[in-house]
Design an enzyme around this catalytic site. Structure first.
Site, PDB file in Angstrom:
ATOM      1  N   THR A 182      -5.596   8.629  -5.283  1.00 39.23           N
ATOM      2  CA  THR A 182      -5.602   8.569  -3.833  1.00 39.23           C
ATOM      3  C   THR A 182      -4.762   9.694  -3.241  1.00 39.23           C
ATOM      4  O   THR A 182      -5.160  10.346  -2.276  1.00 39.23           O
ATOM      5  CB  THR A 182      -5.048   7.208  -3.357  1.00 39.23           C
ATOM      6  N   GLU A 209       0.831  -1.207   0.000  1.00 39.12           N
ATOM      7  CA  GLU A 209       0.000   0.000   0.000  1.00 39.12           C
ATOM      8  C   GLU A 209       0.863   1.253   0.000  1.00 39.12           C
ATOM      9  O   GLU A 209       0.509   2.266  -0.602  1.00 39.12           O
ATOM     10  CB  GLU A 209      -0.931   0.014   1.215  1.00 39.12           C
TER      11      GLU A 209
END
Lengths: 332, 332
Positions: free
Chosen positions: B195, B142
């Site tokens: 994001t 991530e």
């Protein structure tokens, strides 16, 4: 409509009077500022309510704490005045309050009076209101005490157990949380921390990063309570927002906290806005060790203190059976 | 140590290979920014791992999404590199990934690759790591994708169901939440929201008042899930901090949200950092009505979209039985 006068020797037959115990409460519960709270078995205020023909609310303080008797300025009075507006058939109410929860202690002294008042009047009215409605009435009392209509002491005093206040607007949304057995140790050092002052020193803006950590802990504490997971409860008892600021106002805070953790407590912190501190333990022996830590701390600091070693009260305000009512009345 | 070459016709006997499905996930879940997430039954990425004699990690993307193949820059690769450091007896791993979770959709595309990679390698290593450890490895993936070591997609992809991340430091503290059956409708409008951009527009300071409302909702959502209280879940699906800022980036947000609520959905909002939106429903018929609201909204806006009507996946990444593995392998 007319009501009989209260008769202390005949209270079993007199539906115009009620006696009850209104419990102390711990609000905030470390990470849950303004949303979490729980009720204690000790201490309790004793309250006695009587319906009267005389219109309005009459407050009788059976103590020397100097609390106001003018109904609109008294927490029990303000709550009852709000409630009476919805019950036009009632002329008036007299409330006698014998406080054992010291005002300014941070364990919900004002909330107990407000909650006890509305629970008592509701009993006399045949329990026509829901617990959620009673919370709303009692919040008028909290507003008198602190200037804020918060419910985090009120709700557990009325519902019992541990409660979450999801929101207070538009109406209080109270979520009862079925917690596992917990031993609670509370120390009340004899210093003054006014709720209004304790609110003013809080920063009105907080870092998003800290807020995220806080709501992670709030979610985890709720999960720990509902899952009866003591270890998770312990990990979630962390406050990165309020405690770092308010703990400065409370001498002995760090010693009590670190000593209690070392003694095996799950965790704890400031009760409400202080100065009382509370610690939760899974086992009674731990709670006793925590009480010792607290006593030692404040003896070394040369401060007077009270220690309460108790458990979570799952019933909230307790209407006294008539035999206890007579006993209470006769002690007046 | 030497490993056999993968043989698609003999995978039942070959412990050096594994095929699995890695699920899409919804992170944040309205009020639970950076702490809550849940796994979906659909869509899933298909992944195939093989232990190799060749040192290091080899990534094979069986798609045209233009994802990096350099292991340190690939989410699955970075997660596997972290994991391999603890398993010195393994020389190398080859990973083949067929993505059905579109990158940039906001439903955990990168998390699925990272989670699937570590779950797959753990299977090949005899399941020596705990789920919490796998979350920690996958977080390295991530970090490659978004620059942040967050776990709110990773954890549900590994644990399944709904998970709360109490904290990610020092180690991820994952709390599985036993939720009631929920129907999930997801719409992925074909616009790009990175994001990293979605993070940058967030205010780094938030009003304490809003933070309190948010953690009241987080606590209530956790309670609603654990108590299987649908009405409470619905009331708690409110976000006063992130949604007001991020929803501006997503055309159709208000129409989908209000239309879905009107159709009976419990609530919902932005999935992760968007652009996908999700809605939760208690009943399948409601979820179908919500899907219709979503389709109508984006057809009127003239935007391409995907709609997924699914439920919560309570198992997370799923190792495929050998017969399915053969099927998957033969489709290559």
């Amino acid at each position: 409509m007319s009501f009989n006068q209260f008769d202390s020797h005949n209270s079993t037959l007199n539906s115009n009077t009620v006696s009850l115990l209104a419990p102390a409460t711990v609000a905030n519960v470390v990470c849950g500022f303004d949303v979490l709270g729980f009720a204690l078995h000790e201490p309790n205020d004793e309250m006695h309510l009587r319906l009267t023909d005389e219109p309005g609310v009459r407050i009788v303080n059976e103590d020397d704490f100097g609390l106001p008797t003018e109904p609109a300025r008294n927490v029990a009075g303000a709550a009852l005045l709000a409630m009476l507006r919805t019950a036009p058939e009632v002329a008036g109410v007299e409330v006698r309050i014998r406080k054992h929860i010291r005002p300014g202690s941070g364990i919900g002294s004002s909330a107990a009076s407000a909650a006890g008042a509305v629970v008592g009047l509701n009993h006399l009215l045949g329990n026509r209101f829901t617990q959620a409605e009673l919370v709303e009435f009692a919040m008028y009392g909290e507003e008198v005490a602190s200037g804020v209509r918060h419910a985090d002491n009120i709700a557990p005093a009325i519902y019992g157990g541990v409660t979450l206040i999801r929101s207070t607007t538009p109406a209080p949304d109270v979520v009862p949380l079925d917690a596992p057995p917990l031993f609670v140790t509370v120390v009340h050092p004899q210093i003054e921390v006014k709720t209004s002052d304790a609110r003013q020193i809080l920063k009105q803006q907080v870092p998003l990063r800290d807020a995220v950590r806080q709501w992670g802990n709030v979610g985890a504490l709720v999960a720990g309570l509902l899952k009866h997971d003591y270890a998770l409860i312990g990990r979630a008892l962390e406050d990165v927002i309020v405690e770092p600021v308010r703990s400065i106002l409370i001498p002995g805070f760090e010693q009590v906290k670190s000593g209690s953790r070392a003694a095996g407590a799950l965790g704890g912190g400031i009760s409400g806005s202080g100065p009382s501190l509370f610690m939760l333990s899974q086992h009674e022996a731990t709670a006793q060790a925590v009480a010792k830590v607290m006593r030692t701390t404040y003896e070394q600091l040369g401060l007077d203190y009270y220690v309460y070693q108790t458990t979570i009260n799952t019933t909230g305000c307790r209407i006294l059976p008539d035999v206890e009512t007579r006993h209470f009345a006769s002690r007046r």
